[in-house]
Design an enzyme around this catalytic site. Structure first.
Site, PDB file in Angstrom:
ATOM      1  CG  ASN A  97      -8.830  -0.635   7.804  1.00 25.41           C
ATOM      2  OD1 ASN A  97      -8.145  -1.456   7.421  1.00 25.41           O
ATOM      3  ND2 ASN A  97     -10.319  -0.877   7.801  1.00 25.41           N
ATOM      4  N   GLY A 100      -6.907   4.925   5.284  1.00 24.25           N
ATOM      5  CA  GLY A 100      -6.194   6.105   4.406  1.00 24.25           C
ATOM      6  C   GLY A 100      -6.539   7.273   4.664  1.00 24.25           C
ATOM      7  CE1 TYR A 108     -14.803   0.475   1.146  1.00 24.06           C
ATOM      8  CE2 TYR A 108     -14.062  -1.635   0.533  1.00 24.06           C
ATOM      9  CZ  TYR A 108     -14.917  -0.941   1.258  1.00 24.06           C
ATOM     10  OH  TYR A 108     -15.746  -1.742   2.111  1.00 24.06           O
ATOM     11  NE  ARG A 149     -12.455   1.922   6.694  1.00 27.13           N
ATOM     12  CZ  ARG A 149     -11.430   1.968   5.738  1.00 27.13           C
ATOM     13  NH1 ARG A 149     -10.657   2.658   5.275  1.00 27.13           N
ATOM     14  NH2 ARG A 149     -11.232   0.615   5.158  1.00 27.13           N
ATOM     15  CD  GLU A 159     -10.552  -5.170   6.993  1.00 28.31           C
ATOM     16  OE1 GLU A 159      -9.384  -4.949   7.271  1.00 28.31           O
ATOM     17  OE2 GLU A 159     -10.924  -5.789   6.030  1.00 28.31           O
ATOM     18  CD  GLU A 178      -2.691  -1.378   2.461  1.00 30.76           C
ATOM     19  OE1 GLU A 178      -3.655  -0.538   2.721  1.00 30.76           O
ATOM     20  OE2 GLU A 178      -2.395  -2.181   3.000  1.00 30.76           O
ATOM     21  CB  SER A 196      -5.351  -2.789  -0.579  1.00 34.82           C
ATOM     22  OG  SER A 196      -4.810  -4.090  -1.042  1.00 34.82           O
ATOM     23  CG  ASP A 239     -13.821  -1.473   6.816  1.00 31.09           C
ATOM     24  OD1 ASP A 239     -14.174  -0.195   6.804  1.00 31.09           O
ATOM     25  OD2 ASP A 239     -13.169  -1.741   5.948  1.00 31.09           O
TER      26      ASP A 239
END
Lengths: 316, 441
Positions: free
Chosen positions: A277, A281, A220, A259, A275, A13, A149, A261
């Protein structure tokens, strides 16, 4: 303050990280800080020694930066840094560990089985696949445990797809996850720490354009997926999603921001945690800044708060 | 949230606002995940067999310095000035020399100097393609052409190849199918010699047949020939442009592979009415190609023997090709197959179907080695188990080590798959590139 922005590195990433980093640098400059960008590499410890930053802004995604490695190093050299510590980072990075934690805390996450490469090579785990397929039902989602990702995520529609999908997932990690496919809506809830504790930001929904529905890579990406924030949900669903996100944040021991999800299952209306994060980002097309803006927090405001938190919580 | 004093702006609307501004053609552009993966291949510790790079380190630095000094002294004002859109006449004379080396006869009026050969592909699409128009290409095709076709919203029909290049029988069948659908392709794109990426060369009879088809149907052929002079064995075949006599073939040439890609100079030779349109398109794109680069080429051709340098490149690349073929035979498992190119820069390898080379690249990057995943050369999602390997821009030792590392991860995945299924995998049937040769020798 002198802020070192750690970005790049050699994770898959890298590109996203460079974009997050550039945007963070920009905001920090506008906030009046002295900014030192560092593309992390073998000279990181030396660079930190030379720069002597007051705080490090970790804008790294994926292996190395988001998995606790860099955080451990920053602890060692005594530089305060943004977002979660090593243990929360390593828990979030490994989806298997995270899901075990969530399930252990009584939080809903889709049923799953995880295997290491050694399990297949040394313990004959392949023999257990038919039983697993029976329990999870098709399609099954196959994922590498540690990959931020969409790379390496595959749908297995039939038993014949499973071995290839597992081989692909092992390209990214030595552990893979086979998960029940939850058909429904993709939601993301960002959590931001503040003076009154962590707060859940407005829910973002990612709506892939029809033709890309099974293409995780498209999911995304601007132009291939539409993002709606705040998501058009029943108020109680929004509240429940935010509550689950905060619970996941606490369970995994995150700090600063993260974040989470989720999936909202079609038909049942059940919410499932997928999950978390630890360093989502921060690009101009990322979901955390989008959610912050929907909550009335500008990007600069967001960055300022994240830096403040890092300095406040750093051990004296 | 306690920020109610700030005027609320919908972030979502902001994002959607930009999304709404993007042209529809951008929607089909390649996924960012693949781009992100390729970004990692550029890191210095990685042995990259993913590039398409000539070895510019062999160009003598002192020659470069002397020639640039000569440009500065002799043509300073001209080299720093705009030039004509179609290119300098002196450069066209150099181009005529290069084309004559492949027995093509051109007049300066037949030529348009471009910013790399890549610009020719772009200009031809710009000139010929309306959204939904059909372009015919090889399967696999040059990965760099894919984003161009996509951005002009061409509908690309890819024709399978065998070791003699594009299957003209399949081409005829596809053209008839398109006829039945009432669709006429605008042009056929081909790299007939030492194709990028497959490394195969179109046989003479196929070339004649392709030109015949173009004449029968009054169809343009875009002949992309960057590698024709990089021949390591055998005797040269006539170009399509020569066979056609300049009626239906647009010829694309470049200085990138025989001199330097950094110059960004290529050219098109085309029928005059087509050339005029391309010229208009180029004016809109960049007015003219770098005059400085053009002056450099003119000086280089005047003061040095370009064929001598070309011969040195041919010797170097031939050796590297042989090193790579030997390394593949040593390190790739028996389930893999690959081409044996007689020239050019690339070898195309095919792995068992259950291996996804995009994912394999992620694994290979952990071992510091890179290649181009096959999907990059198709527009329809095929090529998932194929890969392109470059041998021209990498040292002998790096070729050996790079192939060894890729071989290791391939074997690892083959082994893992066998463990999972309990069966030894079958070799994937060759569907698109028939008769990829099994092992060298």
């Amino acid at each position: 303050m002198r802020v070192a922005v750690l970005k790049g590195g050699r994770s898959l990433e890298r590109n996203v990280s460079l974009r997050s980093g550039a945007r963070v640098e920009d905001a920090l400059q506008r906030l009046g800080h002295e900014v030192v960008p560092i593309d992390v590499g073998p000279d990181l410890v030396d660079r930190l020694g030379d720069v002597r930053p007051d705080v490090a802004f970790v804008a790294l995604h994926g292996r190395g930066g988001e998995d606790g490695t860099v955080q451990e190093l920053l602890e060692l050299v005594g530089v305060p840094y943004t977002a979660s510590g090593p243990s929360a980072c390593s828990r979030c990075m490994d989806k298997v560990v995270a899901k075990h934690e969530l399930r252990g805390a009584g939080l809903p996450t889709p049923d799953f089985y995880a295997f290491s490469q050694a399990a297949f090579e040394e313990l004959g785990a392949g023999r257990a696949l038919p039983a697993l397929e029976e329990r999870l039902d098709f399609p099954i989602v196959v994922k590498p445990a540690a990959q931020g990702s969409a790379l390496g995520i595959k749908f297995a529609r039939t038993a014949a797809d499973v071995p290839g999908a597992i081989v692909a997932a092992f390209s990214y990690d030595t552990k893979v996850l086979l998960e029940r496919y939850v058909e429904g809506r993709d939601l993301a809830v960002s959590v931001l720490d503040g003076p009154h504790g962590p707060e859940a930001l407005p829910v973002v929904e990612a709506i892939p354009h029809e033709e890309h529905f099974y293409d995780f890579e498209a999911r995304y990406e601007i132009g291939r997926t539409a993002f709606v924030c705040p998501a058009l949900l029943e108020p109680e669903t929004t509240a429940r999603a935010q509550e689950l996100a905060l619970a996941a944040y606490a369970t995994l021991g995150c700090s600063g921001f993260a974040r989470v999800d989720l999936l909202l299952e079609q038909g049942t209306g059940e919410l499932y945690l997928l999950e978390a994060n630890a360093i989502p980002g921060l690009t101009d097309t990322s979901l955390l800044p989008l959610a912050a803006e929907a909550a009335g927090i500008s990007f600069e405001g967001l960055i300022a708060r994240i830096v403040e938190l890092a300095v406040e919580t750093a051990p004296a | 949230m306690g920020h109610d004093d700030t005027p609320k702006r919908s972030g979502a609307r902001d994002l959607e606002r930009y999304a709404g501004l993007f042209a529809r053609r951008t929607q089909a552009m390649k996924s960012s995940a693949m781009r992100d993966l390729m970004a990692v291949t550029a890191r210095p510790e990685i042995i990259s067999l993913a590039g398409g790079l000539p070895d510019t380190s062999t160009f003598p630095a002192e020659d470069f310095a002397a020639l640039m000094a000569r440009v500065a002294v002799d043509a300073s004002a001209k080299a720093l000035q705009y030039g004509p859109t179609e290119g300098l006449d002196d450069v066209k004379r150099c181009i005529a020399q290069v084309m004559a080396a492949e027995e093509m006869d051109v007049e300066p009026e037949d030529l348009l100097v471009t910013t790399g050969g890549q610009q020719v592909i772009d200009l031809v699409c710009k000139t010929l393609i309306d959204p939904g128009d059909v372009v015919v290409a090889e399967a696999p095709t040059y990965p760099g052409a894919v984003p161009v076709f996509v951005s002009y919203q061409a509908d690309v029909v890819q024709i399978e190849m065998d070791e003699h290049g594009m299957r003209t029988d399949v081409l005829r069948a596809e053209l008839e199918r398109l006829d039945r659908e009432g669709r006429v392709p605008k042009f056929i794109y081909t790299v007939p010699s030492f194709q990028n990426p497959a490394g195969v060369t179109m046989a003479l009879e196929r070339r004649r047949e392709l030109v015949r088809i173009a004449h029968e149907r009054e169809l343009i052929v875009l002949e992309d020939n960057p590698y024709g002079l990089l021949r390591y064995e055998g005797s040269p075949l006539p170009t399509l442009y020569r066979l056609d006599g300049g009626e239906f073939v647009i010829y694309l040439g470049t200085f990138s592979k025989i001199l330097s890609p950094g110059l960004r100079l290529g050219w098109a030779a085309a029928p005059r009415p087509v050339l005029d349109k391309l010229n208009l398109g180029k004016g809109g794109a960049d007015l003219c190609s770098s005059t400085l680069s053009q002056q450099f080429v003119v000086t280089y051709f005047a003061e040095r023997d370009w064929r001598t340098y070309l011969r040195s490149l041919v010797d170097l690349y031939r050796r590297r090709r042989d090193v790579m073929l030997a390394a593949l035979a040593d390190h790739f498992p028996p389930e893999a197959s690959w081409t044996r190119p007689g020239g050019g820069l690339f070898i195309w390898a095919r792995l068992p179907e259950f291996i996804d080379t995009t994912d394999l690249l992620a694994r290979a990057l952990r071992d510091n080695v890179a290649f181009v995943p096959g999907r990059a050369a198709y527009l329809d999602g095929r090529g998932g188990s194929e890969m392109r390997l470059n041998f021209s821009g990498v040292s002998d030792d790096d070729i050996r080590e790079g192939v060894r590392r890729i071989g290791k991860v391939v074997r690892e995945q083959v082994g893992l798959y066998s463990t999972l299924t309990g069966v030894k995998p079958e070799t994937a049937a060759a569907q698109n590139v028939v008769e990829l040769r099994r092992k060298a020798g």
